[in-house]
Scaffold this motif. Sequence first.
Motif, PDB file in Angstrom:
ATOM      1  N   GLY A  87     -62.775 -34.025 -42.751  1.00  0.00           N
ATOM      2  CA  GLY A  87     -63.977 -34.826 -42.530  1.00  0.00           C
ATOM      3  C   GLY A  87     -64.648 -35.208 -43.835  1.00  0.00           C
ATOM      4  O   GLY A  87     -65.068 -36.352 -44.027  1.00  0.00           O
ATOM      5  N   VAL A  88     -64.737 -34.248 -44.761  1.00  0.00           N
ATOM      6  CA  VAL A  88     -65.360 -34.511 -46.064  1.00  0.00           C
ATOM      7  C   VAL A  88     -64.559 -35.555 -46.832  1.00  0.00           C
ATOM      8  O   VAL A  88     -65.115 -36.542 -47.333  1.00  0.00           O
ATOM      9  N   VAL A  89     -63.255 -35.357 -46.922  1.00  0.00           N
ATOM     10  CA  VAL A  89     -62.404 -36.269 -47.696  1.00  0.00           C
ATOM     11  C   VAL A  89     -62.424 -37.679 -47.122  1.00  0.00           C
ATOM     12  O   VAL A  89     -62.410 -38.666 -47.866  1.00  0.00           O
ATOM     13  N   ASN A  90     -62.498 -37.778 -45.813  1.00  0.00           N
ATOM     14  CA  ASN A  90     -62.447 -39.087 -45.166  1.00  0.00           C
ATOM     15  C   ASN A  90     -63.819 -39.639 -44.812  1.00  0.00           C
ATOM     16  O   ASN A  90     -63.925 -40.654 -44.118  1.00  0.00           O
ATOM     17  N   SER A  91     -64.884 -38.973 -45.287  1.00  0.00           N
ATOM     18  CA  SER A  91     -66.270 -39.401 -45.024  1.00  0.00           C
ATOM     19  C   SER A  91     -66.523 -39.584 -43.532  1.00  0.00           C
ATOM     20  O   SER A  91     -67.268 -40.478 -43.118  1.00  0.00           O
ATOM     21  N   TYR A  92     -65.909 -38.710 -42.725  1.00  0.00           N
ATOM     22  CA  TYR A  92     -66.056 -38.786 -41.271  1.00  0.00           C
ATOM     23  C   TYR A  92     -67.203 -37.858 -40.862  1.00  0.00           C
ATOM     24  O   TYR A  92     -67.001 -36.750 -40.382  1.00  0.00           O
ATOM     25  N   ALA A  93     -68.413 -38.338 -41.096  1.00  0.00           N
ATOM     26  CA  ALA A  93     -69.611 -37.505 -40.966  1.00  0.00           C
ATOM     27  C   ALA A  93     -70.123 -37.453 -39.532  1.00  0.00           C
ATOM     28  O   ALA A  93     -71.196 -37.945 -39.219  1.00  0.00           O
TER      29      ALA A  93
ATOM     30  N   ILE B  54     -81.416 -32.748 -45.184  1.00  0.00           N
ATOM     31  CA  ILE B  54     -80.237 -32.643 -46.060  1.00  0.00           C
ATOM     32  C   ILE B  54     -79.193 -33.736 -45.791  1.00  0.00           C
ATOM     33  O   ILE B  54     -78.197 -33.821 -46.504  1.00  0.00           O
ATOM     34  N   ALA B  55     -79.458 -34.596 -44.801  1.00  0.00           N
ATOM     35  CA  ALA B  55     -78.559 -35.720 -44.507  1.00  0.00           C
ATOM     36  C   ALA B  55     -78.895 -36.939 -45.357  1.00  0.00           C
ATOM     37  O   ALA B  55     -78.235 -37.965 -45.255  1.00  0.00           O
ATOM     38  N   SER B  56     -79.908 -36.814 -46.217  1.00  0.00           N
ATOM     39  CA  SER B  56     -80.321 -37.939 -47.053  1.00  0.00           C
ATOM     40  C   SER B  56     -80.206 -37.598 -48.533  1.00  0.00           C
ATOM     41  O   SER B  56     -80.586 -36.493 -48.956  1.00  0.00           O
ATOM     42  N   GLY B  57     -79.726 -38.547 -49.305  1.00  0.00           N
ATOM     43  CA  GLY B  57     -79.626 -38.362 -50.742  1.00  0.00           C
ATOM     44  C   GLY B  57     -80.985 -38.298 -51.422  1.00  0.00           C
ATOM     45  O   GLY B  57     -81.105 -37.779 -52.537  1.00  0.00           O
ATOM     46  N   SER B  58     -82.026 -38.802 -50.783  1.00  0.00           N
ATOM     47  CA  SER B  58     -83.361 -38.749 -51.382  1.00  0.00           C
ATOM     48  C   SER B  58     -83.957 -37.342 -51.322  1.00  0.00           C
ATOM     49  O   SER B  58     -84.933 -37.054 -52.006  1.00  0.00           O
ATOM     50  N   TYR B  59     -83.345 -36.473 -50.519  1.00  0.00           N
ATOM     51  CA  TYR B  59     -83.788 -35.080 -50.440  1.00  0.00           C
ATOM     52  C   TYR B  59     -83.033 -34.315 -51.524  1.00  0.00           C
ATOM     53  O   TYR B  59     -81.817 -34.119 -51.429  1.00  0.00           O
ATOM     54  N   ILE B  60     -83.721 -33.914 -52.560  1.00  0.00           N
ATOM     55  CA  ILE B  60     -83.084 -33.337 -53.737  1.00  0.00           C
ATOM     56  C   ILE B  60     -82.627 -31.901 -53.477  1.00  0.00           C
ATOM     57  O   ILE B  60     -83.403 -31.068 -53.022  1.00  0.00           O
ATOM     58  N   THR B  61     -81.357 -31.654 -53.773  1.00  0.00           N
ATOM     59  CA  THR B  61     -80.799 -30.305 -53.694  1.00  0.00           C
ATOM     60  C   THR B  61     -80.000 -30.029 -54.963  1.00  0.00           C
ATOM     61  O   THR B  61     -79.670 -30.946 -55.709  1.00  0.00           O
ATOM     62  N   SER B  62     -79.693 -28.761 -55.185  1.00  0.00           N
ATOM     63  CA  SER B  62     -78.843 -28.379 -56.316  1.00  0.00           C
ATOM     64  C   SER B  62     -77.372 -28.486 -55.961  1.00  0.00           C
ATOM     65  O   SER B  62     -76.516 -28.380 -56.824  1.00  0.00           O
TER      66      SER B  62
ATOM     67  N   ASN C 182     -70.807 -34.605 -38.052  1.00  0.00           N
ATOM     68  CA  ASN C 182     -71.666 -33.422 -37.931  1.00  0.00           C
ATOM     69  C   ASN C 182     -72.407 -33.248 -39.251  1.00  0.00           C
ATOM     70  O   ASN C 182     -72.105 -33.908 -40.245  1.00  0.00           O
ATOM     71  N   LEU C 183     -73.396 -32.368 -39.264  1.00  0.00           N
ATOM     72  CA  LEU C 183     -74.263 -32.248 -40.433  1.00  0.00           C
ATOM     73  C   LEU C 183     -73.574 -31.599 -41.624  1.00  0.00           C
ATOM     74  O   LEU C 183     -73.900 -31.923 -42.767  1.00  0.00           O
ATOM     75  N   ILE C 184     -72.615 -30.703 -41.400  1.00  0.00           N
ATOM     76  CA  ILE C 184     -71.908 -30.119 -42.551  1.00  0.00           C
ATOM     77  C   ILE C 184     -71.208 -31.223 -43.337  1.00  0.00           C
ATOM     78  O   ILE C 184     -71.348 -31.321 -44.559  1.00  0.00           O
ATOM     79  N   VAL C 185     -70.472 -32.061 -42.631  1.00  0.00           N
ATOM     80  CA  VAL C 185     -69.732 -33.128 -43.306  1.00  0.00           C
ATOM     81  C   VAL C 185     -70.684 -34.170 -43.880  1.00  0.00           C
ATOM     82  O   VAL C 185     -70.502 -34.642 -45.011  1.00  0.00           O
ATOM     83  N   ARG C 186     -71.733 -34.535 -43.153  1.00  0.00           N
ATOM     84  CA  ARG C 186     -72.700 -35.522 -43.667  1.00  0.00           C
ATOM     85  C   ARG C 186     -73.377 -35.000 -44.929  1.00  0.00           C
ATOM     86  O   ARG C 186     -73.505 -35.724 -45.917  1.00  0.00           O
ATOM     87  N   ALA C 187     -73.811 -33.732 -44.915  1.00  0.00           N
ATOM     88  CA  ALA C 187     -74.473 -33.160 -46.097  1.00  0.00           C
ATOM     89  C   ALA C 187     -73.509 -33.142 -47.287  1.00  0.00           C
ATOM     90  O   ALA C 187     -73.901 -33.463 -48.412  1.00  0.00           O
ATOM     91  N   ALA C 188     -72.254 -32.795 -47.047  1.00  0.00           N
ATOM     92  CA  ALA C 188     -71.256 -32.791 -48.121  1.00  0.00           C
ATOM     93  C   ALA C 188     -71.040 -34.210 -48.650  1.00  0.00           C
ATOM     94  O   ALA C 188     -70.905 -34.417 -49.865  1.00  0.00           O
ATOM     95  N   ASP C 189     -71.014 -35.181 -47.758  1.00  0.00           N
ATOM     96  CA  ASP C 189     -70.851 -36.576 -48.154  1.00  0.00           C
ATOM     97  C   ASP C 189     -72.006 -37.008 -49.053  1.00  0.00           C
ATOM     98  O   ASP C 189     -71.813 -37.684 -50.070  1.00  0.00           O
TER      99      ASP C 189
ATOM    100  N   GLY D 134     -72.925 -24.379 -45.843  1.00  0.00           N
ATOM    101  CA  GLY D 134     -72.254 -24.788 -44.613  1.00  0.00           C
ATOM    102  C   GLY D 134     -71.227 -23.743 -44.233  1.00  0.00           C
ATOM    103  O   GLY D 134     -70.472 -23.274 -45.087  1.00  0.00           O
ATOM    104  N   MET D 135     -71.215 -23.357 -42.979  1.00  0.00           N
ATOM    105  CA  MET D 135     -70.223 -22.391 -42.475  1.00  0.00           C
ATOM    106  C   MET D 135     -69.484 -23.057 -41.322  1.00  0.00           C
ATOM    107  O   MET D 135     -70.057 -23.273 -40.263  1.00  0.00           O
ATOM    108  N   SER D 136     -68.214 -23.381 -41.558  1.00  0.00           N
ATOM    109  CA  SER D 136     -67.438 -24.038 -40.513  1.00  0.00           C
ATOM    110  C   SER D 136     -66.589 -23.013 -39.765  1.00  0.00           C
ATOM    111  O   SER D 136     -66.717 -21.815 -39.977  1.00  0.00           O
ATOM    112  N   GLY D 137     -65.706 -23.500 -38.915  1.00  0.00           N
ATOM    113  CA  GLY D 137     -64.987 -22.635 -37.995  1.00  0.00           C
ATOM    114  C   GLY D 137     -63.747 -21.959 -38.527  1.00  0.00           C
ATOM    115  O   GLY D 137     -62.922 -21.498 -37.744  1.00  0.00           O
ATOM    116  N   ALA D 138     -63.585 -21.871 -39.824  1.00  0.00           N
ATOM    117  CA  ALA D 138     -62.431 -21.159 -40.382  1.00  0.00           C
ATOM    118  C   ALA D 138     -62.687 -19.664 -40.377  1.00  0.00           C
ATOM    119  O   ALA D 138     -63.833 -19.208 -40.298  1.00  0.00           O
TER     120      ALA D 138
END
Length: 193
Positions: A95-101, A73-81, A103-110, A8-12
Amino acid sequence: MAKRLIVGMSGASGVIYGIRLLEMLKHQDEFESHLVISNGGKLNISIETNWDVKAVEALADVVHSDQNLAASIASGSYITSGMAIMPCSMKTLSGVVNSYADNLIVRAADVILKEQRRLVIVPRETPLHLGHTRLMTQAVEMGALMVPPMPAFYNDPQTVDDIINHTVGRVMDLFGVDTGIVKRWQGPIGKRS
């Protein structure tokens, strides 16, 4: 089957870290990279680098829209490392800490956190105020690894690239990949101990 790693590449500031990670992953046959870039990340690619977004996307095996919350990648059933967010803005970290998904970066991290997979966050902000450090603490308490891109000097970096490569190489270490690019500490050779 290849191991899947989400980038994930965010706007920082610091999009070069994410770009370099993709470049390193390109040489790792056992990994399939899944890329998500926020609009802010795309803007910073044009501001901070000589890359264009399409060329960065071409480094990845799979590219997902940041707005596609139905992506694999928005689903836990899709296996990733796992996932690396580099760079990670404070907004994305919040967004990650507060589970405020929203967008896809935050949802995938969640998803990575809920499935107890490896989430590496490379936050980019300085100086930090109490809200930033609390978010970092909360992310670590949730299971994320916090890897601020702080340069090492024991490896005698000669260029900015050396500093970038060391940080990205250390992130790759966290996913069990030795790229051969990290100059590893061998102790104070030739120095008094």
